[in-house]
Write an enzyme that holds these catalytic residues in place. Structure first.
Site, mmCIF file in Angstrom:
data_model
loop_
_atom_site.group_PDB
_atom_site.id
_atom_site.type_symbol
_atom_site.label_atom_id
_atom_site.label_comp_id
_atom_site.label_asym_id
_atom_site.label_seq_id
_atom_site.Cartn_x
_atom_site.Cartn_y
_atom_site.Cartn_z
ATOM 1 N N HIS A 163 -3.557 16.544 -25.559
ATOM 2 C CA HIS A 163 -3.598 15.123 -25.214
ATOM 3 C C HIS A 163 -4.938 14.478 -25.501
ATOM 4 C CE1 HIS A 163 0.145 16.213 -23.331
ATOM 5 N NE2 HIS A 163 0.345 14.993 -22.849
ATOM 6 N N HIS B 88 4.247 9.182 -28.316
ATOM 7 C CA HIS B 88 3.398 10.053 -27.505
ATOM 8 C C HIS B 88 3.585 11.525 -27.880
ATOM 9 C CE1 HIS B 88 1.067 11.490 -24.130
ATOM 10 N NE2 HIS B 88 2.098 12.200 -23.700
ATOM 11 N N LYS C 128 1.685 11.205 -11.274
ATOM 12 C CA LYS C 128 0.795 10.312 -12.022
ATOM 13 C C LYS C 128 1.554 9.040 -12.369
ATOM 14 C CE LYS C 128 -2.560 13.331 -14.256
ATOM 15 N NZ LYS C 128 -3.172 13.701 -15.542
ATOM 16 N N ASN D 55 -3.149 18.718 -20.019
ATOM 17 C CA ASN D 55 -3.638 17.779 -21.030
ATOM 18 C C ASN D 55 -3.833 18.445 -22.384
ATOM 19 O OD1 ASN D 55 -3.764 15.539 -19.279
ATOM 20 N ND2 ASN D 55 -5.643 16.361 -18.401
ATOM 21 N N GLU E 138 -5.832 16.958 -10.139
ATOM 22 C CA GLU E 138 -6.538 17.338 -11.355
ATOM 23 C C GLU E 138 -8.000 17.671 -11.114
ATOM 24 O OE1 GLU E 138 -5.036 15.191 -14.669
ATOM 25 O OE2 GLU E 138 -6.672 15.788 -15.965
ATOM 26 N N LYS F 68 5.587 22.671 -14.804
ATOM 27 C CA LYS F 68 4.859 21.492 -14.317
ATOM 28 C C LYS F 68 4.739 21.525 -12.799
ATOM 29 C CE LYS F 68 3.425 17.017 -14.734
ATOM 30 N NZ LYS F 68 3.330 15.853 -15.606
ATOM 31 N N ARG G 111 -4.874 21.583 -13.122
ATOM 32 C CA ARG G 111 -3.945 20.604 -13.678
ATOM 33 C C ARG G 111 -4.381 20.089 -15.045
ATOM 34 N NH1 ARG G 111 -0.610 15.797 -10.635
ATOM 35 N NH2 ARG G 111 0.328 14.942 -12.517
ATOM 36 N N HIS H 174 -4.245 11.321 -27.424
ATOM 37 C CA HIS H 174 -4.449 9.962 -26.915
ATOM 38 C C HIS H 174 -5.245 9.113 -27.894
ATOM 39 C CE1 HIS H 174 -3.733 10.849 -22.368
ATOM 40 N NE2 HIS H 174 -2.614 10.556 -23.008
ATOM 41 N N ARG I 144 0.813 -1.230 0.000
ATOM 42 C CA ARG I 144 0.000 0.000 0.000
ATOM 43 C C ARG I 144 0.838 1.268 0.000
ATOM 44 N NH1 ARG I 144 -2.974 -2.759 4.036
ATOM 45 N NH2 ARG I 144 -4.661 -3.972 3.112
ATOM 46 N N GLU J 164 6.218 18.278 -25.590
ATOM 47 C CA GLU J 164 5.738 18.702 -24.271
ATOM 48 C C GLU J 164 6.330 20.068 -23.897
ATOM 49 O OE1 GLU J 164 3.400 17.205 -22.499
ATOM 50 O OE2 GLU J 164 3.326 15.195 -23.394
#
Lengths: 367, 367
Positions: free
Chosen positions: A250, A267, A143, A247, A239, A229, A243, A254, A121, A185
């Site tokens: 993206h 990517h 992330k 994206n 997010e 960032k 945040r 994606h 955990r 990016e």
């Protein structure tokens, strides 16, 4: 050494940018009050180039360090690979105070972070990104995750690293296409957050290979991108709002990656295509001047990145795929659209029609 | 309806104890500002008994609810089962605002919680526990996870539910052995936290089947056990300190469960054995009076729970297994030991010798 603070409540950590930095890994980690056991995760090529130095640095600082090597490539960013990290963690008898170190690009970082988030955990996690893309994006912000057979990063967790160590010297061995993917990016940060960084890149004659960049520009690219960032995720870790601007490019990106099986475009290339589309949608909705859209597209082209859709891609399939994006809320696709260089807005008011029209204009001609 | 607040920073939520409660699931969830989509996870037997009422309640409150049924049993608490939840979540196109509801015992709750923690990096989660064990323990506090082939709960995450709904009426269909397993955790709360609850149970003539308990005692058992767990996890969500006391009886208990392949004793029975051992170790170290140890063991026996080790178990294997426990820190096993009824201490000063001696005395005689 340039240090950037990421101020997430209860989990503040530092991004250290140092050349050479790899040999200081153990020293920087020994300031963090971690347990003795360290499991370093990497892929065969990266470990061959840099693994020995990283392990030696850890051992010199008194850590009990071993490694776990996973196959390279996005197609291995799966729960099956994460299970290999679990098995190594069990064999090594990692404890909650132990640390997983990711030495590699975004794929290694995302998987190692997910294993760190979920083993016992949650154990400690350190990022040593070796690609430009991972340095300026994936390694910062917590992330983590793996791909589902039907979608990228659908399985994951937020788990902040205790340290991000960036050694720009390792970029010297980065393939040119991967360097350009990282530049996508960097251009994104210019468009959404940092107009000055954007202008600095406009002033460079070429951006498509690292050797054409001045030393000052490379340093600024790393420092300012990481700072952008860090600023954004410090204000909104999970997010909930701000945040989401990260994206930018993206949403459609994606879909393009996914529909071409993650094999045709990487990517960064997908994000470049997504940024071109998003800016055109913004122009169509009267939110952005066409001059600013042209400036953005020119920078993308100077970085050797694509501005057209891959040949043969089905536009209706892209529109359908947007519905499974993580950013969907109550069935509405949220778009991040620029309003000028250095500023964006989040909107869920974009209907399918302008998206379809923009994508039709972005089809490759004559191929 | 009895309501207990769990006050975890940024994630406060309520435990609602109501009979009948199942039909109020939709109503209680509609107060939480959740998205429309709900995926209810259960096992075949539980879903057959209670699934229709739960789904009807959700639909009456306007939720778009469907179900995902997993096989029953600890042996299915694996990443493979979690992947089935992922697949259902994908098919249903769950969004970040969507909710996974666990309708079942601890196995269903732990797996559903882990899926909720990791799908899209976290969706909403609601617990509707149907076993006594899950009601008083597993459903509260945000520990989620699955088993690794070589160890229980080694893979997991902290992910708090938005609501825990307890309907005592569903206990009427709970098998007697599972009821007793839950009583082990209730006795644990008496020993570590709530001496008054302990005395109330001492005053009951029998504890081994639910029908022998007075209505007041059952209500107190639920209210006070949930309150104890809520108090402890509110003070220490991530088990930095205090929360470890909830592992009383679990250190040796986990080893016993694991070494007998999770087939000979169930979790509650293992915890009972672990509590007997821990109290004897405390007596051996002069921390606990033998009178209090005898009182504890008498209550465990009255609840129809074991006080001896399973036949044939290898004591050295137990001692070795303690080293892979999640509670190990820098190689030292942490024990939770009682000092009197209602109070425990955490110590890493227990050597293997007294553990070995106590376990030798707990071997089944004449079997």
């Amino acid at each position: 050494m340039h240090v950037i603070d990421v101020n997430i409540p209860q989990q503040a950590y530092k991004i250290a940018i140092a050349a050479p930095g790899l040999d200081r890994l153990g020293e920087l980690m020994s300031e963090l009050n971690l347990g003795k056991k360290v499991l370093l995760v990497s892929n065969p090529a990266i470990f061959k180039q840099y693994g020995e130095r990283a392990i030696a640095s850890l051992q010199a600082a008194g850590f009990d360090a071993t490694s776990c090597i996973l196959p390279a490539g996005e197609q291995y960013k799966t729960l099956t690979s994460v299970q290999k990290i679990y098995n190594a963690a069990l064999e090594k008898r990692l404890e909650r105070s132990s640390t997983l170190v990711a030495l590699g690009g975004g794929v290694i970082g995302d998987m190692t972070g997910f294993a760190a988030a979920t083993w016992l955990r949650g154990v400690n996690f350190v990022q040593v990104p070796t690609s430009l893309l991972a340095m300026v994006d994936a390694a910062i912000g917590g992330k983590t995750g793996v791909n589902h057979p039907q979608g990228k990063n659908l399985i994951g967790a937020f788990h902040q690293p205790r340290l991000v160590l960036i050694d720009p010297q390792v970029l010297q061995t980065l393939p040119a296409r991967e360097f350009r993917a990282g530049m996508a990016e960097v251009i994104k940060y210019g468009v959404i957050w940092d107009a000055e960084l954007f202008v600095q890149m406009e002033q460079s004659k070429r951006l498509d290979q690292m050797r054409y960049l001045g030393a000052d520009l490379l340093q600024n690219i790393l420092n300012r991108s990481c700072q952008a960032k860090a600023d954004v995720v410090s204000k909104d870790e999970k997010e909930a709002g701000l945040r989401a601007i990260l994206n930018y490019g993206h949403t459609i990106g994606h879909a393009v990656e996914s529909l071409t099986g993650y094999r045709v475009v990487n990517h960064g290339e997908a994000v470049a295509i997504g940024m071109v589309a998003a800016a055109q949608i913004a122009v169509a909705l009267g939110m952005l001047s066409s001059e600013d859209a042209i400036r953005q597209d020119a920078l993308i082209q100077k970085a050797g990145l694509p501005t057209q859709l891959p040949t043969g891609i089905d536009i209706e399939a892209i529109i359908d795929a947007l519905q499974t994006d993580k950013k969907v809320k109550d069935g509405k696709v949220r778009f991040i659209l620029p309003t000028q260089i250095g500023a964006v807005e989040i909107t869920d008011k974009v209907t399918a029609d302008p998206v379809r029209q923009v994508l039709q204009h972005m089809r490759s001609v004559g191929k």
